[in-house]
Motif scaffolding. Structure first.
Motif, PDB file in Angstrom:
ATOM      1  N   TYR A  84       0.852  -1.249   0.034  1.00 57.70           N
ATOM      2  CA  TYR A  84       0.061   0.061   0.047  1.00 57.70           C
ATOM      3  C   TYR A  84       0.690   1.149  -0.018  1.00 57.70           C
ATOM      4  CZ  TYR A  84      -3.894  -2.853   1.482  1.00 57.70           C
ATOM      5  OH  TYR A  84      -5.259  -3.826   1.395  1.00 57.70           O
ATOM      6  N   ASN A  85       0.553   2.393  -0.339  1.00 58.74           N
ATOM      7  CA  ASN A  85       0.902   3.581  -0.187  1.00 58.74           C
ATOM      8  C   ASN A  85       1.395   3.693   1.281  1.00 58.74           C
ATOM      9  OD1 ASN A  85       1.220   6.506   0.421  1.00 58.74           O
ATOM     10  ND2 ASN A  85       0.273   7.008  -1.593  1.00 58.74           N
ATOM     11  N   PRO A  86       2.578   4.249   1.455  1.00 58.46           N
ATOM     12  CA  PRO A  86       3.235   4.215   2.738  1.00 58.46           C
ATOM     13  C   PRO A  86       2.381   5.455   3.679  1.00 58.46           C
ATOM     14  CG  PRO A  86       5.071   4.535   1.325  1.00 58.46           C
ATOM     15  CD  PRO A  86       3.676   4.490   0.493  1.00 58.46           C
ATOM     16  N   ARG A  87       1.887   6.232   2.870  1.00 60.76           N
ATOM     17  CA  ARG A  87       0.886   7.024   3.884  1.00 60.76           C
ATOM     18  C   ARG A  87      -0.581   6.453   4.355  1.00 60.76           C
ATOM     19  NH1 ARG A  87       3.371   9.478   0.060  1.00 60.76           N
ATOM     20  NH2 ARG A  87       1.711   9.711  -1.272  1.00 60.76           N
ATOM     21  N   THR A  88      -0.922   5.280   3.742  1.00 58.62           N
ATOM     22  CA  THR A  88      -2.306   4.609   3.964  1.00 58.62           C
ATOM     23  C   THR A  88      -2.191   3.861   5.128  1.00 58.62           C
ATOM     24  OG1 THR A  88      -2.723   4.682   1.820  1.00 58.62           O
ATOM     25  CG2 THR A  88      -3.787   3.364   2.929  1.00 58.62           C
ATOM     26  N   PRO A  89      -3.064   4.113   6.079  1.00 59.54           N
ATOM     27  CA  PRO A  89      -3.106   3.225   7.188  1.00 59.54           C
ATOM     28  C   PRO A  89      -3.511   1.752   6.949  1.00 59.54           C
ATOM     29  CG  PRO A  89      -4.257   5.339   7.611  1.00 59.54           C
ATOM     30  CD  PRO A  89      -3.926   5.390   6.327  1.00 59.54           C
ATOM     31  N   VAL A  90      -2.875   0.758   7.223  1.00 58.68           N
ATOM     32  CA  VAL A  90      -3.267  -0.294   7.101  1.00 58.68           C
ATOM     33  C   VAL A  90      -3.487  -1.415   8.221  1.00 58.68           C
ATOM     34  CG1 VAL A  90      -2.381  -2.645   5.844  1.00 58.68           C
ATOM     35  CG2 VAL A  90      -1.768  -0.555   4.963  1.00 58.68           C
ATOM     36  N   ARG A  91      -4.582  -2.178   8.071  1.00 59.76           N
ATOM     37  CA  ARG A  91      -4.995  -2.824   9.073  1.00 59.76           C
ATOM     38  C   ARG A  91      -4.482  -4.474   8.800  1.00 59.76           C
ATOM     39  NH1 ARG A  91     -10.239  -3.179   9.986  1.00 59.76           N
ATOM     40  NH2 ARG A  91     -10.904  -2.002   7.931  1.00 59.76           N
ATOM     41  N   GLY A 142      -1.589 -17.056   3.731  1.00 63.96           N
ATOM     42  CA  GLY A 142      -1.183 -15.598   3.400  1.00 63.96           C
ATOM     43  C   GLY A 142      -1.590 -14.765   4.730  1.00 63.96           C
ATOM     44  N   ILE A 143      -1.759 -13.537   4.488  1.00 65.13           N
ATOM     45  CA  ILE A 143      -2.036 -12.432   5.430  1.00 65.13           C
ATOM     46  C   ILE A 143      -3.212 -11.601   4.616  1.00 65.13           C
ATOM     47  CG2 ILE A 143      -0.131 -12.435   6.909  1.00 65.13           C
ATOM     48  CD1 ILE A 143       0.598  -9.885   5.465  1.00 65.13           C
ATOM     49  N   ASP A 144      -4.193 -11.207   5.577  1.00 65.99           N
ATOM     50  CA  ASP A 144      -5.210 -10.320   4.870  1.00 65.99           C
ATOM     51  C   ASP A 144      -4.871  -8.865   5.568  1.00 65.99           C
ATOM     52  OD1 ASP A 144      -6.008 -12.642   3.573  1.00 65.99           O
ATOM     53  OD2 ASP A 144      -7.721 -12.562   5.065  1.00 65.99           O
ATOM     54  N   LEU A 145      -4.737  -7.825   4.611  1.00 71.57           N
ATOM     55  CA  LEU A 145      -4.644  -6.542   4.803  1.00 71.57           C
ATOM     56  C   LEU A 145      -5.806  -5.790   4.376  1.00 71.57           C
ATOM     57  CD1 LEU A 145      -0.939  -6.487   3.938  1.00 71.57           C
ATOM     58  CD2 LEU A 145      -1.881  -6.415   6.222  1.00 71.57           C
ATOM     59  N   VAL A 146      -6.109  -4.559   5.041  1.00 69.91           N
ATOM     60  CA  VAL A 146      -7.401  -3.774   4.474  1.00 69.91           C
ATOM     61  C   VAL A 146      -6.620  -2.377   4.707  1.00 69.91           C
ATOM     62  CG1 VAL A 146      -9.456  -2.606   4.986  1.00 69.91           C
ATOM     63  CG2 VAL A 146      -9.351  -4.974   5.368  1.00 69.91           C
ATOM     64  N   GLY A 147      -6.703  -1.813   3.404  1.00 65.25           N
ATOM     65  CA  GLY A 147      -5.997  -0.082   3.344  1.00 65.25           C
ATOM     66  C   GLY A 147      -7.287   0.545   3.917  1.00 65.25           C
ATOM     67  N   ASP A 148      -6.935   1.597   4.988  1.00 65.52           N
ATOM     68  CA  ASP A 148      -8.035   2.462   5.347  1.00 65.52           C
ATOM     69  C   ASP A 148      -8.031   3.542   4.713  1.00 65.52           C
ATOM     70  OD1 ASP A 148      -9.011   0.522   7.269  1.00 65.52           O
ATOM     71  OD2 ASP A 148      -7.510   1.394   8.957  1.00 65.52           O
ATOM     72  N   GLY A 149      -8.746   3.640   3.755  1.00 72.51           N
ATOM     73  CA  GLY A 149      -8.910   5.039   2.729  1.00 72.51           C
ATOM     74  C   GLY A 149      -8.567   4.407   1.217  1.00 72.51           C
ATOM     75  N   GLY A 202       2.305   0.720  -9.394  1.00 77.98           N
ATOM     76  CA  GLY A 202       0.901   0.337  -9.132  1.00 77.98           C
ATOM     77  C   GLY A 202       0.540  -0.709  -9.697  1.00 77.98           C
ATOM     78  N   ILE A 203      -0.350  -1.864  -9.190  1.00 81.52           N
ATOM     79  CA  ILE A 203      -0.622  -2.906  -9.839  1.00 81.52           C
ATOM     80  C   ILE A 203      -2.151  -3.136  -9.805  1.00 81.52           C
ATOM     81  CG2 ILE A 203       1.810  -3.976  -9.624  1.00 81.52           C
ATOM     82  CD1 ILE A 203       0.350  -5.791  -7.353  1.00 81.52           C
ATOM     83  N   GLY A 204      -2.933  -2.606  -8.921  1.00 85.46           N
ATOM     84  CA  GLY A 204      -4.191  -2.960  -9.040  1.00 85.46           C
ATOM     85  C   GLY A 204      -4.847  -2.301  -7.772  1.00 85.46           C
ATOM     86  N   VAL A 205      -5.894  -2.622  -7.648  1.00 81.09           N
ATOM     87  CA  VAL A 205      -6.979  -2.245  -6.402  1.00 81.09           C
ATOM     88  C   VAL A 205      -7.368  -3.288  -5.563  1.00 81.09           C
ATOM     89  CG1 VAL A 205      -8.932  -0.839  -5.864  1.00 81.09           C
ATOM     90  CG2 VAL A 205      -7.480   0.049  -7.963  1.00 81.09           C
ATOM     91  N   GLU A 206      -7.434  -2.939  -4.208  1.00 80.84           N
ATOM     92  CA  GLU A 206      -8.049  -4.059  -3.126  1.00 80.84           C
ATOM     93  C   GLU A 206      -9.275  -4.191  -3.709  1.00 80.84           C
ATOM     94  OE1 GLU A 206      -9.484  -3.131   1.021  1.00 80.84           O
ATOM     95  OE2 GLU A 206      -7.322  -2.883   1.033  1.00 80.84           O
ATOM     96  N   GLY A 207     -10.062  -5.322  -3.294  1.00 75.26           N
ATOM     97  CA  GLY A 207     -11.269  -5.623  -3.711  1.00 75.26           C
ATOM     98  C   GLY A 207     -11.932  -6.816  -2.934  1.00 75.26           C
ATOM     99  N   SER A 208     -12.941  -7.448  -3.321  1.00 73.84           N
ATOM    100  CA  SER A 208     -13.547  -8.522  -2.722  1.00 73.84           C
ATOM    101  C   SER A 208     -14.155  -9.639  -3.590  1.00 73.84           C
ATOM    102  CB  SER A 208     -14.955  -7.941  -2.087  1.00 73.84           C
ATOM    103  OG  SER A 208     -15.368  -8.978  -0.987  1.00 73.84           O
ATOM    104  N   THR A 209     -13.293  -9.853  -4.747  1.00 73.20           N
ATOM    105  CA  THR A 209     -13.814 -10.964  -5.531  1.00 73.20           C
ATOM    106  C   THR A 209     -13.210 -12.297  -4.769  1.00 73.20           C
ATOM    107  OG1 THR A 209     -11.593 -10.694  -7.070  1.00 73.20           O
ATOM    108  CG2 THR A 209     -13.301  -9.354  -7.463  1.00 73.20           C
ATOM    109  N   GLY A 210     -13.956 -13.233  -5.787  1.00 71.57           N
ATOM    110  CA  GLY A 210     -13.543 -14.812  -5.147  1.00 71.57           C
ATOM    111  C   GLY A 210     -14.366 -15.017  -3.914  1.00 71.57           C
ATOM    112  N   ARG A 211     -13.597 -16.026  -2.972  1.00 74.02           N
ATOM    113  CA  ARG A 211     -14.148 -16.134  -1.726  1.00 74.02           C
ATOM    114  C   ARG A 211     -13.819 -15.229  -0.735  1.00 74.02           C
ATOM    115  NH1 ARG A 211     -12.750 -19.888   2.424  1.00 74.02           N
ATOM    116  NH2 ARG A 211     -14.676 -21.030   3.289  1.00 74.02           N
ATOM    117  N   SER A 212     -14.548 -14.199  -0.366  1.00 73.11           N
ATOM    118  CA  SER A 212     -14.180 -13.113   0.148  1.00 73.11           C
ATOM    119  C   SER A 212     -15.544 -12.575   1.149  1.00 73.11           C
ATOM    120  CB  SER A 212     -13.859 -12.018  -0.460  1.00 73.11           C
ATOM    121  OG  SER A 212     -13.569 -10.806   0.079  1.00 73.11           O
TER     122      SER A 212
END
Length: 157
Positions: A5-12, A34-41, A104-114
């Motif tokens: 993620y962008n270094p300025r983006t809070p990540v959970r 793996g690990i699951d991460l969420v970018g806040d914003g 930049g390679i893409g955007v976080e989402g909710s596809t597949g088993r999510s």
């Protein structure tokens, strides 16, 4: 390595590597590779390391084991590892493309088993999963690394 993620983006960190309760079936002790991460914003994802895109695709055929990942990218990293970015809402790279660290390679989402928007980030060596947390340190700010380690500790990882 840096976070994807962008270094300025809070990540959970919302799920750790290893055994856990399945978030959909609630079956106990299911292995999570793996690990699951969420970018806040900001949800834009960046390559953790440079390398070559192996796959950039959406898998919907349920007989394919990668259908759980939905829209995903795999990158053969210059570090000798294969990096997987899964559940994406958008992919910006194609198979065979050379990727630079931080691109930049893409955007976080909710596809597949999510169960919601997040990034499933997985790292493999010789097709065996390894805990990606161990690779996040040198390019992260000390604050971001300490925060991620605290989240890991609090999640029992």
């Amino acid at each position: 390595m840096r976070l994807p993620y962008n270094p300025r983006t809070p990540v959970r960190l919302v799920s750790t590597y290893g055994r856990r309760e399945d978030p959909i079936t609630h079956e106990p002790e299911v292995f999570h590779g793996g690990i699951d991460l969420v970018g806040d914003g900001e949800k834009t994802l960046f390559a953790v390391v440079g390398g070559t895109v192996l796959m950039s695709r959406m898998v919907t055929d349920k007989s394919n084991p990668t259908s759980e990942w939905g829209n995903y990218i795999s990158i053969a990293g210059d570090d000798g590892l294969v990096h997987y970015y899964c559940h994406l809402s958008e992919r910006w790279v194609v198979a065979g493309e050379r990727i630079e660290p931080g691109q930049g390679i893409g955007v976080e989402g909710s596809t597949g088993r999510s169960t919601g928007s997040h990034l499933h980030y997985e790292v493999r060596f010789r097709n065996q999963t390894v805990n990606p947390i161990h690779y996040f340190n040198k390019d992260m700010s000390p604050e971001a690394y300490i925060d991620l380690m605290n989240q890991l500790e609090n999640n029992g990882g």
